[in-house]
Design a protein around this motif. Structure first.
Motif, PDB file in Angstrom:
ATOM      1  N   ARG A 155       0.837  -1.211   0.000  1.00  0.00           N
ATOM      2  CA  ARG A 155       0.000   0.000   0.000  1.00  0.00           C
ATOM      3  C   ARG A 155       0.867   1.254   0.000  1.00  0.00           C
ATOM      4  NH1 ARG A 155      -2.130   2.161   5.352  1.00  0.00           N
ATOM      5  NH2 ARG A 155       0.118   2.483   5.412  1.00  0.00           N
ATOM      6  N   ASN A 156       1.939   1.241   0.778  1.00  0.00           N
ATOM      7  CA  ASN A 156       2.827   2.406   0.820  1.00  0.00           C
ATOM      8  C   ASN A 156       3.507   2.635  -0.522  1.00  0.00           C
ATOM      9  OD1 ASN A 156       2.065   2.827   3.464  1.00  0.00           O
ATOM     10  ND2 ASN A 156       3.895   1.879   4.339  1.00  0.00           N
ATOM     11  N   PHE A 157       3.880   1.555  -1.208  1.00  0.00           N
ATOM     12  CA  PHE A 157       4.429   1.705  -2.559  1.00  0.00           C
ATOM     13  C   PHE A 157       3.368   2.317  -3.478  1.00  0.00           C
ATOM     14  CE2 PHE A 157       7.572  -1.952  -1.753  1.00  0.00           C
ATOM     15  CZ  PHE A 157       8.625  -1.084  -1.533  1.00  0.00           C
ATOM     16  N   LEU A 158       2.139   1.832  -3.378  1.00  0.00           N
ATOM     17  CA  LEU A 158       1.041   2.364  -4.184  1.00  0.00           C
ATOM     18  C   LEU A 158       0.889   3.866  -3.942  1.00  0.00           C
ATOM     19  CD1 LEU A 158      -1.224   0.882  -5.982  1.00  0.00           C
ATOM     20  CD2 LEU A 158      -2.710   1.327  -4.038  1.00  0.00           C
ATOM     21  N   ARG A 159       0.981   4.259  -2.685  1.00  0.00           N
ATOM     22  CA  ARG A 159       0.825   5.670  -2.329  1.00  0.00           C
ATOM     23  C   ARG A 159       1.969   6.543  -2.837  1.00  0.00           C
ATOM     24  NH1 ARG A 159      -1.481   5.520   3.902  1.00  0.00           N
ATOM     25  NH2 ARG A 159      -3.585   4.827   3.335  1.00  0.00           N
ATOM     26  N   SER A 160       3.100   5.933  -3.167  1.00  0.00           N
ATOM     27  CA  SER A 160       4.218   6.737  -3.661  1.00  0.00           C
ATOM     28  C   SER A 160       4.244   6.831  -5.188  1.00  0.00           C
ATOM     29  CB  SER A 160       5.547   6.213  -3.119  1.00  0.00           C
ATOM     30  OG  SER A 160       5.763   4.892  -3.495  1.00  0.00           O
ATOM     31  N   MET A 161       3.250   6.253  -5.846  1.00  0.00           N
ATOM     32  CA  MET A 161       3.167   6.323  -7.308  1.00  0.00           C
ATOM     33  C   MET A 161       2.602   7.668  -7.749  1.00  0.00           C
ATOM     34  SD  MET A 161       1.674   2.588  -8.169  1.00  0.00           S
ATOM     35  CE  MET A 161       2.713   1.148  -8.036  1.00  0.00           C
ATOM     36  N   ASN A 162       2.963   8.049  -8.950  1.00  0.00           N
ATOM     37  CA  ASN A 162       2.487   9.304  -9.532  1.00  0.00           C
ATOM     38  C   ASN A 162       1.825   9.022 -10.876  1.00  0.00           C
ATOM     39  OD1 ASN A 162       3.624  11.264  -7.590  1.00  0.00           O
ATOM     40  ND2 ASN A 162       5.569  10.385  -8.291  1.00  0.00           N
ATOM     41  N   GLU A 163       0.901   9.887 -11.241  1.00  0.00           N
ATOM     42  CA  GLU A 163       0.296   9.787 -12.565  1.00  0.00           C
ATOM     43  C   GLU A 163       1.402   9.768 -13.611  1.00  0.00           C
ATOM     44  OE1 GLU A 163      -3.500  11.960 -13.877  1.00  0.00           O
ATOM     45  OE2 GLU A 163      -2.938  12.920 -11.981  1.00  0.00           O
ATOM     46  N   GLY A 164       1.275   8.867 -14.561  1.00  0.00           N
ATOM     47  CA  GLY A 164       2.268   8.755 -15.628  1.00  0.00           C
ATOM     48  C   GLY A 164       3.312   7.684 -15.378  1.00  0.00           C
ATOM     49  N   ASP A 165       3.499   7.244 -14.118  1.00  0.00           N
ATOM     50  CA  ASP A 165       4.459   6.166 -13.847  1.00  0.00           C
ATOM     51  C   ASP A 165       4.026   4.915 -14.606  1.00  0.00           C
ATOM     52  OD1 ASP A 165       5.758   7.841 -12.056  1.00  0.00           O
ATOM     53  OD2 ASP A 165       5.241   6.674 -10.265  1.00  0.00           O
ATOM     54  N   LEU A 166       5.005   4.160 -15.092  1.00  0.00           N
ATOM     55  CA  LEU A 166       4.743   2.907 -15.790  1.00  0.00           C
ATOM     56  C   LEU A 166       4.966   1.729 -14.858  1.00  0.00           C
ATOM     57  CD1 LEU A 166       6.556   3.641 -19.180  1.00  0.00           C
ATOM     58  CD2 LEU A 166       4.085   3.740 -18.719  1.00  0.00           C
ATOM     59  N   PHE A 167       4.227   0.650 -15.118  1.00  0.00           N
ATOM     60  CA  PHE A 167       4.448  -0.566 -14.336  1.00  0.00           C
ATOM     61  C   PHE A 167       4.285  -1.801 -15.209  1.00  0.00           C
ATOM     62  CE2 PHE A 167      -0.123   0.106 -13.846  1.00  0.00           C
ATOM     63  CZ  PHE A 167      -0.668  -1.171 -13.894  1.00  0.00           C
ATOM     64  N   PHE A 168       5.017  -2.846 -14.811  1.00  0.00           N
ATOM     65  CA  PHE A 168       4.825  -4.141 -15.436  1.00  0.00           C
ATOM     66  C   PHE A 168       3.586  -4.764 -14.826  1.00  0.00           C
ATOM     67  CE2 PHE A 168       9.546  -4.020 -16.196  1.00  0.00           C
ATOM     68  CZ  PHE A 168       9.455  -3.967 -17.573  1.00  0.00           C
ATOM     69  N   PHE A 169       2.712  -5.259 -15.678  1.00  0.00           N
ATOM     70  CA  PHE A 169       1.477  -5.907 -15.272  1.00  0.00           C
ATOM     71  C   PHE A 169       1.765  -7.395 -15.159  1.00  0.00           C
ATOM     72  CE2 PHE A 169      -3.253  -5.232 -15.438  1.00  0.00           C
ATOM     73  CZ  PHE A 169      -3.603  -6.527 -15.092  1.00  0.00           C
ATOM     74  N   TYR A 170       1.743  -7.904 -13.941  1.00  0.00           N
ATOM     75  CA  TYR A 170       2.116  -9.283 -13.655  1.00  0.00           C
ATOM     76  C   TYR A 170       0.867 -10.106 -13.366  1.00  0.00           C
ATOM     77  CZ  TYR A 170       4.636 -13.164 -11.419  1.00  0.00           C
ATOM     78  OH  TYR A 170       5.147 -14.397 -11.095  1.00  0.00           O
ATOM     79  N   HIS A 171       0.698 -11.220 -14.074  1.00  0.00           N
ATOM     80  CA  HIS A 171      -0.395 -12.152 -13.789  1.00  0.00           C
ATOM     81  C   HIS A 171       0.070 -13.127 -12.710  1.00  0.00           C
ATOM     82  CE1 HIS A 171      -2.455 -11.711 -18.004  1.00  0.00           C
ATOM     83  NE2 HIS A 171      -2.612 -10.649 -17.236  1.00  0.00           N
ATOM     84  N   SER A 172      -0.675 -13.194 -11.610  1.00  0.00           N
ATOM     85  CA  SER A 172      -0.309 -14.081 -10.502  1.00  0.00           C
ATOM     86  C   SER A 172      -1.409 -15.096 -10.234  1.00  0.00           C
ATOM     87  CB  SER A 172      -0.035 -13.264  -9.239  1.00  0.00           C
ATOM     88  OG  SER A 172      -1.209 -12.633  -8.791  1.00  0.00           O
ATOM     89  N   SER A 173      -1.061 -16.103  -9.450  1.00  0.00           N
ATOM     90  CA  SER A 173      -2.021 -17.141  -9.042  1.00  0.00           C
ATOM     91  C   SER A 173      -2.782 -17.702 -10.241  1.00  0.00           C
ATOM     92  CB  SER A 173      -2.992 -16.594  -7.998  1.00  0.00           C
ATOM     93  OG  SER A 173      -2.301 -16.143  -6.870  1.00  0.00           O
ATOM     94  N   CYS A 174      -2.024 -18.108 -11.247  1.00  0.00           N
ATOM     95  CA  CYS A 174      -2.612 -18.638 -12.475  1.00  0.00           C
ATOM     96  C   CYS A 174      -1.674 -19.715 -13.030  1.00  0.00           C
ATOM     97  CB  CYS A 174      -2.837 -17.508 -13.480  1.00  0.00           C
ATOM     98  SG  CYS A 174      -1.337 -16.634 -13.967  1.00  0.00           S
TER      99      CYS A 174
END
Length: 149
Positions: A35-54
């Protein structure tokens, strides 16, 4: 610009579903460090979309942070499996944000392949016992993963 990796179960939100929607809310993060990492994100930041539990966990594509962080409404919804009975509209400890589709990879970059890549040995995702759903990715790790697609 900071880079990130965020995990989602494909039956909840997949990269293909995000491509179809264009934009979606990223919610349900119930780990304080994530959650703290989420809170430190800014509009425009890029992220890798990881599929989990599959059947084939791995990086499925790239998305972008599309909004500032805001209180996670699922914490207040008794019908949601992310409901938190301790949360209230005045004091909601959980956060969400909106994301938008950027790119789907032709093939998922499997966790096995990521673990076998020396340049990613410091990535939290490949560390034994790491189960965070949101984590930072260094510039070097970002470039190494991009080169694998």
């Amino acid at each position: 610009m900071p880079y990130w990796l965020m995990k989602s179960e494909p039956d909840e939100l997949s990269i293909k579903h995000l491509r179809h929607l264009g934009r979606a809310r990223w919610d349900g993060v119930r780990n304080y460090q994530a959650r703290n990492f989420l809170r430190s994100m800014n509009e425009g930041d890029l992220f890798f979309f990881y599929h989990s539990s599959c059947p084939e966990p791995g990086i499925a594509g790239i998305a972008r942070i599309a909004s500032p962080v805001y209180p996670d409404p699922t914490a207040l919804d008794p019908q949601s499996h992310y409901f938190d009975p301790k949360a209230s509209s005045e004091k909601n400890p959980w956060s969400a944000l909106d994301v938008e589709f950027v790119e789907a990879f032709p093939q998922v970059l499997s966790l096995t392949r990521l673990k076998a890549t020396a340049a990613l040995s410091g990535l939290a995702l490949v560390q034994r016992g790491s189960r965070l759903s949101v984590m930072p990715v260094s510039e070097e790790e970002w470039q190494a993963i991009l080169a694998m697609r």
